[in-house]
Motif scaffolding. Structure first.
Motif, PDB file in Angstrom:
ATOM      1  N   ALA A 187       0.062  48.873  42.131  1.00  0.00           N
ATOM      2  CA  ALA A 187      -0.607  48.932  40.829  1.00  0.00           C
ATOM      3  C   ALA A 187      -1.001  47.524  40.404  1.00  0.00           C
ATOM      4  O   ALA A 187      -0.316  46.544  40.719  1.00  0.00           O
ATOM      5  CB  ALA A 187       0.309  49.566  39.785  1.00  0.00           C
ATOM      6  N   ARG A 188      -2.104  47.443  39.707  1.00  0.00           N
ATOM      7  CA  ARG A 188      -2.613  46.132  39.291  1.00  0.00           C
ATOM      8  C   ARG A 188      -3.414  46.255  38.007  1.00  0.00           C
ATOM      9  O   ARG A 188      -3.920  47.316  37.680  1.00  0.00           O
ATOM     10  CB  ARG A 188      -3.499  45.535  40.376  1.00  0.00           C
ATOM     11  N   PHE A 189      -3.492  45.150  37.303  1.00  0.00           N
ATOM     12  CA  PHE A 189      -4.370  45.076  36.146  1.00  0.00           C
ATOM     13  C   PHE A 189      -5.709  44.530  36.617  1.00  0.00           C
ATOM     14  O   PHE A 189      -5.764  43.645  37.469  1.00  0.00           O
ATOM     15  CB  PHE A 189      -3.807  44.134  35.070  1.00  0.00           C
ATOM     16  N   ARG A 190      -6.756  45.049  36.066  1.00  0.00           N
ATOM     17  CA  ARG A 190      -8.091  44.530  36.340  1.00  0.00           C
ATOM     18  C   ARG A 190      -8.496  43.716  35.115  1.00  0.00           C
ATOM     19  O   ARG A 190      -8.923  44.252  34.092  1.00  0.00           O
ATOM     20  CB  ARG A 190      -9.078  45.666  36.580  1.00  0.00           C
ATOM     21  N   ILE A 191      -8.318  42.422  35.231  1.00  0.00           N
ATOM     22  CA  ILE A 191      -8.583  41.515  34.119  1.00  0.00           C
ATOM     23  C   ILE A 191     -10.012  41.009  34.251  1.00  0.00           C
ATOM     24  O   ILE A 191     -10.383  40.455  35.286  1.00  0.00           O
ATOM     25  CB  ILE A 191      -7.596  40.329  34.136  1.00  0.00           C
ATOM     26  N   ILE A 192     -10.787  41.198  33.210  1.00  0.00           N
ATOM     27  CA  ILE A 192     -12.172  40.749  33.205  1.00  0.00           C
ATOM     28  C   ILE A 192     -12.297  39.621  32.179  1.00  0.00           C
ATOM     29  O   ILE A 192     -12.107  39.834  30.985  1.00  0.00           O
ATOM     30  CB  ILE A 192     -13.142  41.889  32.828  1.00  0.00           C
ATOM     31  N   VAL A 193     -12.602  38.442  32.676  1.00  0.00           N
ATOM     32  CA  VAL A 193     -12.796  37.287  31.796  1.00  0.00           C
ATOM     33  C   VAL A 193     -14.242  37.298  31.306  1.00  0.00           C
ATOM     34  O   VAL A 193     -15.155  37.613  32.065  1.00  0.00           O
ATOM     35  CB  VAL A 193     -12.487  35.971  32.537  1.00  0.00           C
ATOM     36  N   MET A 194     -14.431  36.975  30.038  1.00  0.00           N
ATOM     37  CA  MET A 194     -15.777  36.900  29.461  1.00  0.00           C
ATOM     38  C   MET A 194     -16.011  35.496  28.919  1.00  0.00           C
ATOM     39  O   MET A 194     -15.057  34.791  28.573  1.00  0.00           O
ATOM     40  CB  MET A 194     -15.931  37.923  28.334  1.00  0.00           C
ATOM     41  N   THR A 195     -17.278  35.110  28.817  1.00  0.00           N
ATOM     42  CA  THR A 195     -17.592  33.790  28.267  1.00  0.00           C
ATOM     43  C   THR A 195     -17.141  33.682  26.819  1.00  0.00           C
ATOM     44  O   THR A 195     -16.835  32.590  26.347  1.00  0.00           O
ATOM     45  CB  THR A 195     -19.102  33.479  28.342  1.00  0.00           C
ATOM     46  N   LEU A 252      -4.544  41.492  38.965  1.00  0.00           N
ATOM     47  CA  LEU A 252      -3.183  40.972  38.866  1.00  0.00           C
ATOM     48  C   LEU A 252      -2.220  42.043  39.360  1.00  0.00           C
ATOM     49  O   LEU A 252      -2.066  43.087  38.734  1.00  0.00           O
ATOM     50  CB  LEU A 252      -2.888  40.599  37.412  1.00  0.00           C
ATOM     51  N   LEU A 253      -1.592  41.799  40.509  1.00  0.00           N
ATOM     52  CA  LEU A 253      -0.689  42.770  41.130  1.00  0.00           C
ATOM     53  C   LEU A 253       0.614  42.856  40.343  1.00  0.00           C
ATOM     54  O   LEU A 253       1.249  41.839  40.053  1.00  0.00           O
ATOM     55  CB  LEU A 253      -0.406  42.351  42.574  1.00  0.00           C
ATOM     56  N   VAL A 254       1.005  44.107  39.977  1.00  0.00           N
ATOM     57  CA  VAL A 254       2.278  44.299  39.278  1.00  0.00           C
ATOM     58  C   VAL A 254       3.260  45.130  40.085  1.00  0.00           C
ATOM     59  O   VAL A 254       4.435  45.181  39.760  1.00  0.00           O
ATOM     60  CB  VAL A 254       2.092  44.905  37.868  1.00  0.00           C
ATOM     61  N   ILE A 296      -2.973  43.633  23.060  1.00  0.00           N
ATOM     62  CA  ILE A 296      -3.782  43.355  24.247  1.00  0.00           C
ATOM     63  C   ILE A 296      -3.977  44.650  25.019  1.00  0.00           C
ATOM     64  O   ILE A 296      -3.007  45.272  25.465  1.00  0.00           O
ATOM     65  CB  ILE A 296      -3.105  42.309  25.155  1.00  0.00           C
ATOM     66  N   LEU A 297      -5.220  45.066  25.169  1.00  0.00           N
ATOM     67  CA  LEU A 297      -5.540  46.259  25.947  1.00  0.00           C
ATOM     68  C   LEU A 297      -5.989  45.802  27.330  1.00  0.00           C
ATOM     69  O   LEU A 297      -6.975  45.076  27.456  1.00  0.00           O
ATOM     70  CB  LEU A 297      -6.648  47.060  25.272  1.00  0.00           C
ATOM     71  N   CYS A 298      -5.243  46.191  28.333  1.00  0.00           N
ATOM     72  CA  CYS A 298      -5.516  45.756  29.697  1.00  0.00           C
ATOM     73  C   CYS A 298      -5.505  46.980  30.606  1.00  0.00           C
ATOM     74  O   CYS A 298      -4.558  47.761  30.590  1.00  0.00           O
ATOM     75  CB  CYS A 298      -4.477  44.729  30.138  1.00  0.00           C
ATOM     76  N   SER A 299      -6.541  47.134  31.378  1.00  0.00           N
ATOM     77  CA  SER A 299      -6.728  48.306  32.221  1.00  0.00           C
ATOM     78  C   SER A 299      -5.833  48.256  33.460  1.00  0.00           C
ATOM     79  O   SER A 299      -5.924  47.333  34.266  1.00  0.00           O
ATOM     80  CB  SER A 299      -8.201  48.362  32.637  1.00  0.00           C
ATOM     81  N   LEU A 300      -4.952  49.260  33.601  1.00  0.00           N
ATOM     82  CA  LEU A 300      -4.065  49.361  34.756  1.00  0.00           C
ATOM     83  C   LEU A 300      -4.704  50.266  35.801  1.00  0.00           C
ATOM     84  O   LEU A 300      -5.114  51.386  35.504  1.00  0.00           O
ATOM     85  CB  LEU A 300      -2.704  49.935  34.343  1.00  0.00           C
ATOM     86  N   VAL A 301      -4.788  49.779  37.020  1.00  0.00           N
ATOM     87  CA  VAL A 301      -5.311  50.566  38.134  1.00  0.00           C
ATOM     88  C   VAL A 301      -4.116  50.965  38.989  1.00  0.00           C
ATOM     89  O   VAL A 301      -3.345  50.111  39.425  1.00  0.00           O
ATOM     90  CB  VAL A 301      -6.320  49.750  38.978  1.00  0.00           C
ATOM     91  N   ARG A 302      -3.955  52.273  39.201  1.00  0.00           N
ATOM     92  CA  ARG A 302      -2.803  52.751  39.962  1.00  0.00           C
ATOM     93  C   ARG A 302      -3.213  53.890  40.875  1.00  0.00           C
ATOM     94  O   ARG A 302      -4.359  54.319  40.865  1.00  0.00           O
ATOM     95  CB  ARG A 302      -1.675  53.164  39.020  1.00  0.00           C
ATOM     96  N   GLY A 321       4.017  48.990  36.131  1.00  0.00           N
ATOM     97  CA  GLY A 321       2.671  48.778  35.597  1.00  0.00           C
ATOM     98  C   GLY A 321       2.468  49.428  34.246  1.00  0.00           C
ATOM     99  O   GLY A 321       1.913  48.821  33.330  1.00  0.00           O
ATOM    100  N   VAL A 322       2.937  50.660  34.108  1.00  0.00           N
ATOM    101  CA  VAL A 322       2.803  51.362  32.825  1.00  0.00           C
ATOM    102  C   VAL A 322       3.619  50.656  31.749  1.00  0.00           C
ATOM    103  O   VAL A 322       3.140  50.455  30.624  1.00  0.00           O
ATOM    104  CB  VAL A 322       3.212  52.847  32.972  1.00  0.00           C
TER     105      VAL A 322
END
Length: 131
Positions: A99-107, A64-66, A84-90, A72-73
């Motif tokens: 910068a973007r969030f790497r959102i991982i969906v789980m079952t 998700l592009l921010v 909500i803990l969401c990993s920011l990649v910058r 982003g921070v």
């Protein structure tokens, strides 16, 4: 060398987990179908809100592009305040201003949890001018 700045060896436990994940994927097609359905659901929900989702549609990871790193921070901090803990990649992992969030969906994520996450992103993204 610059090519090794962000690389390291894979840990044994990670390798073992990866092998087990492959075994599960091969033996349980329903779980995979559920995972991709939930990822598609969240991807469409975020896109329809005005977010830019990068990457391929055939993986459950949603970048998700921010935009700039400061936004982003701030976005990550406000998500964290909501539990909500969401990993920011910058930068330097991605170009500056991308910068973007790497959102991982789980079952194991419920649709209610996906909706709650999307709503939080919509409110924060609107407040910060991301959408």
């Amino acid at each position: 060398a610059r090519s090794s700045v962000l690389s390291s060896a894979i840990q044994c436990g990670t390798a073992g987990g990866g092998l087990e994940a492959i075994r599960i994927i091969r033996s349980d097609g329903q779980r995979r179908d559920t995972l991709f359905a939930k990822a598609a659901y969240l991807r469409e929900r975020l896109r329809s809100s005005g977010f830019t989702i990068l990457g391929s549609h055939d993986i459950p990871s949603l970048p998700l592009l921010v935009g700039d790193e400061f936004t982003g921070v701030a976005f990550a901090e406000q998500l964290f305040q909501r539990g909500i803990l969401c990993s920011l990649v910058r930068w330097p992992a991605v170009p500056q201003g991308k910068a973007r969030f790497r959102i991982i969906v789980m079952t194991s994520h419920s649709y209610a949890q996906l909706d709650s996450f999307a709503l939080a992103c919509e409110e924060i993204g609107s407040r910060l001018g991301v959408i």
